[in-house]
Design a protein around this motif. Structure first.
Motif, PDB file in Angstrom:
ATOM      1  N   HIS A 172       0.833  -1.205   0.000  1.00 58.14           N
ATOM      2  CA  HIS A 172       0.000   0.000   0.000  1.00 58.14           C
ATOM      3  C   HIS A 172       0.870   1.258   0.000  1.00 58.14           C
ATOM      4  O   HIS A 172       0.560   2.229  -0.696  1.00 58.14           O
ATOM      5  CB  HIS A 172      -0.951   0.017   1.196  1.00 58.14           C
ATOM      6  CG  HIS A 172      -2.071  -0.961   1.065  1.00 58.14           C
ATOM      7  ND1 HIS A 172      -3.083  -0.817   0.156  1.00 58.14           N
ATOM      8  CD2 HIS A 172      -2.333  -2.102   1.739  1.00 58.14           C
ATOM      9  CE1 HIS A 172      -3.930  -1.820   0.262  1.00 58.14           C
ATOM     10  NE2 HIS A 172      -3.498  -2.621   1.223  1.00 58.14           N
ATOM     11  N   TYR A 173       1.941   1.237   0.757  1.00 52.20           N
ATOM     12  CA  TYR A 173       2.839   2.387   0.802  1.00 52.20           C
ATOM     13  C   TYR A 173       3.433   2.658  -0.578  1.00 52.20           C
ATOM     14  O   TYR A 173       3.486   3.804  -1.021  1.00 52.20           O
ATOM     15  CB  TYR A 173       3.951   2.174   1.824  1.00 52.20           C
ATOM     16  CG  TYR A 173       4.906   3.335   1.884  1.00 52.20           C
ATOM     17  CD1 TYR A 173       4.593   4.474   2.624  1.00 52.20           C
ATOM     18  CD2 TYR A 173       6.105   3.320   1.172  1.00 52.20           C
ATOM     19  CE1 TYR A 173       5.450   5.564   2.665  1.00 52.20           C
ATOM     20  CE2 TYR A 173       6.969   4.398   1.208  1.00 52.20           C
ATOM     21  CZ  TYR A 173       6.629   5.512   1.949  1.00 52.20           C
ATOM     22  OH  TYR A 173       7.470   6.598   1.974  1.00 52.20           O
ATOM     23  N   ARG A 174       3.875   1.614  -1.235  1.00 52.77           N
ATOM     24  CA  ARG A 174       4.500   1.782  -2.556  1.00 52.77           C
ATOM     25  C   ARG A 174       3.537   2.377  -3.582  1.00 52.77           C
ATOM     26  O   ARG A 174       3.973   2.980  -4.550  1.00 52.77           O
ATOM     27  CB  ARG A 174       5.043   0.447  -3.053  1.00 52.77           C
ATOM     28  CG  ARG A 174       6.279   0.011  -2.309  1.00 52.77           C
ATOM     29  CD  ARG A 174       6.896  -1.249  -2.903  1.00 52.77           C
ATOM     30  NE  ARG A 174       7.688  -1.902  -1.888  1.00 52.77           N
ATOM     31  CZ  ARG A 174       7.374  -3.048  -1.296  1.00 52.77           C
ATOM     32  NH1 ARG A 174       6.297  -3.705  -1.647  1.00 52.77           N
ATOM     33  NH2 ARG A 174       8.151  -3.557  -0.364  1.00 52.77           N
ATOM     34  N   SER A 175       2.241   2.218  -3.355  1.00 50.12           N
ATOM     35  CA  SER A 175       1.257   2.738  -4.302  1.00 50.12           C
ATOM     36  C   SER A 175       0.946   4.226  -4.083  1.00 50.12           C
ATOM     37  O   SER A 175       0.249   4.836  -4.896  1.00 50.12           O
ATOM     38  CB  SER A 175      -0.042   1.925  -4.223  1.00 50.12           C
ATOM     39  OG  SER A 175      -0.740   2.215  -3.027  1.00 50.12           O
ATOM     40  N   LEU A 176       1.461   4.806  -3.011  1.00 52.68           N
ATOM     41  CA  LEU A 176       1.197   6.223  -2.724  1.00 52.68           C
ATOM     42  C   LEU A 176       1.890   7.135  -3.736  1.00 52.68           C
ATOM     43  O   LEU A 176       3.011   6.865  -4.154  1.00 52.68           O
ATOM     44  CB  LEU A 176       1.687   6.583  -1.316  1.00 52.68           C
ATOM     45  CG  LEU A 176       0.986   5.927  -0.147  1.00 52.68           C
ATOM     46  CD1 LEU A 176       1.679   6.309   1.159  1.00 52.68           C
ATOM     47  CD2 LEU A 176      -0.473   6.320  -0.113  1.00 52.68           C
ATOM     48  N   SER A 177       1.219   8.211  -4.080  1.00 51.55           N
ATOM     49  CA  SER A 177       1.812   9.208  -4.973  1.00 51.55           C
ATOM     50  C   SER A 177       2.873  10.027  -4.250  1.00 51.55           C
ATOM     51  O   SER A 177       3.926  10.341  -4.811  1.00 51.55           O
ATOM     52  CB  SER A 177       0.738  10.155  -5.504  1.00 51.55           C
ATOM     53  OG  SER A 177      -0.213   9.456  -6.245  1.00 51.55           O
ATOM     54  N   ASN A 178       2.584  10.383  -3.013  1.00 52.17           N
ATOM     55  CA  ASN A 178       3.498  11.204  -2.210  1.00 52.17           C
ATOM     56  C   ASN A 178       3.930  10.399  -0.992  1.00 52.17           C
ATOM     57  O   ASN A 178       3.116  10.049  -0.153  1.00 52.17           O
ATOM     58  CB  ASN A 178       2.824  12.504  -1.789  1.00 52.17           C
ATOM     59  CG  ASN A 178       2.380  13.318  -2.980  1.00 52.17           C
ATOM     60  OD1 ASN A 178       2.953  13.196  -4.057  1.00 52.17           O
ATOM     61  ND2 ASN A 178       1.376  14.125  -2.812  1.00 52.17           N
ATOM     62  N   LYS A 179       5.217  10.129  -0.937  1.00 53.46           N
ATOM     63  CA  LYS A 179       5.764   9.268   0.106  1.00 53.46           C
ATOM     64  C   LYS A 179       6.544  10.076   1.144  1.00 53.46           C
ATOM     65  O   LYS A 179       6.793  11.259   0.968  1.00 53.46           O
ATOM     66  CB  LYS A 179       6.660   8.221  -0.542  1.00 53.46           C
ATOM     67  CG  LYS A 179       5.909   7.315  -1.504  1.00 53.46           C
ATOM     68  CD  LYS A 179       6.853   6.358  -2.178  1.00 53.46           C
ATOM     69  CE  LYS A 179       6.143   5.363  -3.060  1.00 53.46           C
ATOM     70  NZ  LYS A 179       5.289   5.909  -4.076  1.00 53.46           N
ATOM     71  N   ALA A 180       6.966   9.400   2.181  1.00 49.80           N
ATOM     72  CA  ALA A 180       7.733  10.043   3.252  1.00 49.80           C
ATOM     73  C   ALA A 180       9.004  10.681   2.723  1.00 49.80           C
ATOM     74  O   ALA A 180       9.450  11.706   3.233  1.00 49.80           O
ATOM     75  CB  ALA A 180       8.059   9.028   4.340  1.00 49.80           C
ATOM     76  N   SER A 181       9.574  10.116   1.679  1.00 52.39           N
ATOM     77  CA  SER A 181      10.805  10.677   1.108  1.00 52.39           C
ATOM     78  C   SER A 181      10.569  12.029   0.440  1.00 52.39           C
ATOM     79  O   SER A 181      11.523  12.758   0.161  1.00 52.39           O
ATOM     80  CB  SER A 181      11.428   9.699   0.113  1.00 52.39           C
ATOM     81  OG  SER A 181      10.519   9.405  -0.926  1.00 52.39           O
ATOM     82  N   ASP A 182       9.311  12.386   0.220  1.00 49.64           N
ATOM     83  CA  ASP A 182       8.984  13.705  -0.330  1.00 49.64           C
ATOM     84  C   ASP A 182       9.013  14.790   0.746  1.00 49.64           C
ATOM     85  O   ASP A 182       8.977  15.985   0.427  1.00 49.64           O
ATOM     86  CB  ASP A 182       7.599  13.696  -0.989  1.00 49.64           C
ATOM     87  CG  ASP A 182       7.537  12.789  -2.201  1.00 49.64           C
ATOM     88  OD1 ASP A 182       8.492  12.804  -2.999  1.00 49.64           O
ATOM     89  OD2 ASP A 182       6.534  12.065  -2.348  1.00 49.64           O
ATOM     90  N   CYS A 183       9.067  14.392   1.997  1.00 51.20           N
ATOM     91  CA  CYS A 183       9.069  15.339   3.108  1.00 51.20           C
ATOM     92  C   CYS A 183      10.306  16.225   3.047  1.00 51.20           C
ATOM     93  O   CYS A 183      11.424  15.741   2.888  1.00 51.20           O
ATOM     94  CB  CYS A 183       9.037  14.573   4.434  1.00 51.20           C
ATOM     95  SG  CYS A 183       9.130  15.624   5.898  1.00 51.20           S
ATOM     96  N   THR A 184      10.088  17.531   3.198  1.00 51.31           N
ATOM     97  CA  THR A 184      11.194  18.490   3.155  1.00 51.31           C
ATOM     98  C   THR A 184      11.754  18.791   4.547  1.00 51.31           C
ATOM     99  O   THR A 184      12.679  19.586   4.670  1.00 51.31           O
ATOM    100  CB  THR A 184      10.736  19.810   2.506  1.00 51.31           C
ATOM    101  OG1 THR A 184       9.716  20.396   3.318  1.00 51.31           O
ATOM    102  CG2 THR A 184      10.245  19.590   1.090  1.00 51.31           C
ATOM    103  N   GLN A 185      11.171  18.181   5.582  1.00 49.56           N
ATOM    104  CA  GLN A 185      11.611  18.383   6.962  1.00 49.56           C
ATOM    105  C   GLN A 185      11.440  19.836   7.416  1.00 49.56           C
ATOM    106  O   GLN A 185      12.184  20.316   8.274  1.00 49.56           O
ATOM    107  CB  GLN A 185      13.066  17.929   7.140  1.00 49.56           C
ATOM    108  CG  GLN A 185      13.278  16.444   6.920  1.00 49.56           C
ATOM    109  CD  GLN A 185      12.708  15.604   8.038  1.00 49.56           C
ATOM    110  OE1 GLN A 185      13.028  15.802   9.196  1.00 49.56           O
ATOM    111  NE2 GLN A 185      11.861  14.644   7.708  1.00 49.56           N
ATOM    112  N   CYS A 186      10.455  20.544   6.857  1.00 50.75           N
ATOM    113  CA  CYS A 186      10.248  21.961   7.199  1.00 50.75           C
ATOM    114  C   CYS A 186       9.593  22.150   8.571  1.00 50.75           C
ATOM    115  O   CYS A 186       9.741  23.190   9.188  1.00 50.75           O
ATOM    116  CB  CYS A 186       9.413  22.649   6.121  1.00 50.75           C
ATOM    117  SG  CYS A 186       7.688  22.100   6.027  1.00 50.75           S
ATOM    118  N   GLY A 187       8.836  21.158   9.040  1.00 52.56           N
ATOM    119  CA  GLY A 187       8.224  21.222  10.361  1.00 52.56           C
ATOM    120  C   GLY A 187       6.870  21.888  10.427  1.00 52.56           C
ATOM    121  O   GLY A 187       6.279  21.978  11.507  1.00 52.56           O
TER     122      GLY A 187
END
Length: 66
Positions: A26-41
């Motif tokens: 299910h995670y692999r099917s996501l368009s926007n994943k955790a790796s897209d996080c910019t760590q902006c907070g």
């Protein structure tokens, strides 16, 4: 800002850590994943539960890969 469904990613992370192999699919099917996080907070400032979301996104990357 990157349209990550933080709640769903967190749910899948918890399921995967509990041994649910389907969570990875299910995670692999996501368009926007955790790796897209910019760590902006920004998300943490808006979180009513006080979750350290940036750490959770980093953990998701470790569990699921990019």
């Amino acid at each position: 800002p990157r349209n990550i469904n933080i709640g769903y990613v967190s749910k899948l992370l918890d399921l995967a850590k509990a041994g649910d192999e389907l969570a990875k699919k299910h995670y692999r099917s996501l368009s926007n994943k955790a790796s897209d996080c910019t760590q902006c907070g920004v998300c943490e400032k808006n979180c009513p539960f006080g979750v350290n979301i940036r750490d959770r996104m980093q953990e998701a990357i470790k569990v699921f890969g990019r």
